[in-house]
Design an enzyme around this catalytic site. Sequence first.
Site, PDB file in Angstrom:
ATOM      1  N   LYS A  58      76.978  45.541 -18.916  1.00  0.00           N
ATOM      2  CA  LYS A  58      77.383  43.937 -19.010  1.00  0.00           C
ATOM      3  C   LYS A  58      76.027  43.786 -20.486  1.00  0.00           C
ATOM      4  O   LYS A  58      76.189  42.344 -20.842  1.00  0.00           O
ATOM      5  CB  LYS A  58      77.146  43.322 -17.656  1.00  0.00           C
ATOM      6  CG  LYS A  58      76.202  43.696 -16.276  1.00  0.00           C
ATOM      7  CD  LYS A  58      75.960  42.939 -15.664  1.00  0.00           C
ATOM      8  CE  LYS A  58      74.972  44.142 -14.946  1.00  0.00           C
ATOM      9  NZ  LYS A  58      75.043  43.950 -12.793  1.00  0.00           N
ATOM     10  N   LYS A  77      65.021  49.425 -21.529  1.00  0.00           N
ATOM     11  CA  LYS A  77      64.794  47.384 -21.659  1.00  0.00           C
ATOM     12  C   LYS A  77      63.307  46.838 -21.599  1.00  0.00           C
ATOM     13  O   LYS A  77      63.734  46.035 -22.797  1.00  0.00           O
ATOM     14  CB  LYS A  77      64.848  46.898 -20.247  1.00  0.00           C
ATOM     15  CG  LYS A  77      66.399  47.448 -19.370  1.00  0.00           C
ATOM     16  CD  LYS A  77      66.560  46.460 -17.950  1.00  0.00           C
ATOM     17  CE  LYS A  77      67.623  47.098 -18.130  1.00  0.00           C
ATOM     18  NZ  LYS A  77      67.833  46.000 -15.974  1.00  0.00           N
ATOM     19  N   LYS A  94      75.580  53.876 -22.344  1.00  0.00           N
ATOM     20  CA  LYS A  94      76.575  53.634 -20.926  1.00  0.00           C
ATOM     21  C   LYS A  94      76.887  52.101 -21.060  1.00  0.00           C
ATOM     22  O   LYS A  94      76.860  51.339 -22.187  1.00  0.00           O
ATOM     23  CB  LYS A  94      75.081  53.688 -20.141  1.00  0.00           C
ATOM     24  CG  LYS A  94      75.679  53.568 -18.524  1.00  0.00           C
ATOM     25  CD  LYS A  94      74.417  52.720 -17.711  1.00  0.00           C
ATOM     26  CE  LYS A  94      74.021  51.803 -18.208  1.00  0.00           C
ATOM     27  NZ  LYS A  94      73.290  50.842 -16.551  1.00  0.00           N
TER      28      LYS A  94
END
Length: 349
Positions: free
Chosen positions: A213, A127, A210
């Site tokens: 969202k 991230k 993966k």
Amino acid sequence: MSLAPASGPASATAFTPRVFSGIQPSGGLTLGNYLGALKRFAGYQGGGAETIYCLVDLHALTVWQDPERLRQQTREAAAAFMAAGIDPARSILFNQSAVPAHAELAWLLSCVARVGWMDRMTQFKDKGGRDRERVSLGLYAYPALMAADILAYRATAVPVGEDQKQHLELTRDIAAKFNHDYGVDFFPLTEPVIEGAATRVMSLRDGTKKMSKSDPSDASRINLSDDADTIAQKIRKARTDAEPLPGSMEGLKDRPEARNLVNIFAALTDESPDAICARFEGQGFGAFKPALADAAVAHLAPITGRMNDLMRDPAELDRILRDGAARADVISAPIVEETRRIMGMIPKR
Ligand code: AMP
Ligand code: TRP
């Protein structure tokens, strides 16, 4: 449902069996969240352990959130939990920031956790990306808050998807170090519960990524808010290969996209992936995809419908979350107070 023993391996303390898990309300929920988490959460109710489910809004803040949207998404996630079968009378359902134990224990535990442990967290590396100097301090400290979520209830079992395994190992490391440093047997070594065919649902566009969202491509995921036509269309367009399906999962080792669709099918219908392969053996995706789309719509449409109904009464959702927060506070406040005492703070009373 298999639940972990109620005490840590080297522990003499019998901890109350308690299931805890959380989901970030940082966007609409996906089929990955549903199969990897929500669908399983409902199954633990009535299994002899208390079940505590949390919308982790403090975790969501680690990256910028529009305030009004965050509030709305938190309600939407609460509606999704209930639509997926989590009954607020049998489980405790609440939003994290409404219970002070989480933030308070996160600080106490961040003084137990080591920087070297945080540096190893792959989610932060992913991230944070190349811009690691500019991300929030919260994003770095996030796993200590997650440990606090779990340990504020002395939870014994935490159902999650595969991507959270490393954070749960860190939670155990923090609990063990706390127990060791203070010579107590206070926190359990929580068991991760990662089971089923869908612990890692992959993107519909790339079988090595993966389903998430936050993926920029909406076609990469199925959202719990998608209508039947959209679901069918996304499955029809999902990336696959030209080979027919083999008779068992063995034959899908090097075919990530195909493997993903078979796993999704199995998780939706509660069958084994091998049974799905056997049913479609020798057939191509022209036959498989419409059957998968039917299964997905049959399963998800009632959930989406219930979610939409629940969203019509936001005041009632807020009331349910407040009630859950009050019950969560009753469990967690004494645990944090005892942690403070163990660490040398003057007791509040
Ligand atoms: P998050 O959306 O990151 O807050 O994740 C909430 C829960 O859903 C965690 O238990 C995750 O492990 C699980 N989860 C998220 N994405 C997936 C996925 N693609 N496959 C399986 N589980 C997932
Ligand atoms: N970090 C988890 C995720 O992104 C969400 C989460 C926060 C969580 N606190 C938790 C999951 C405690 C299980 C237990 O998916």
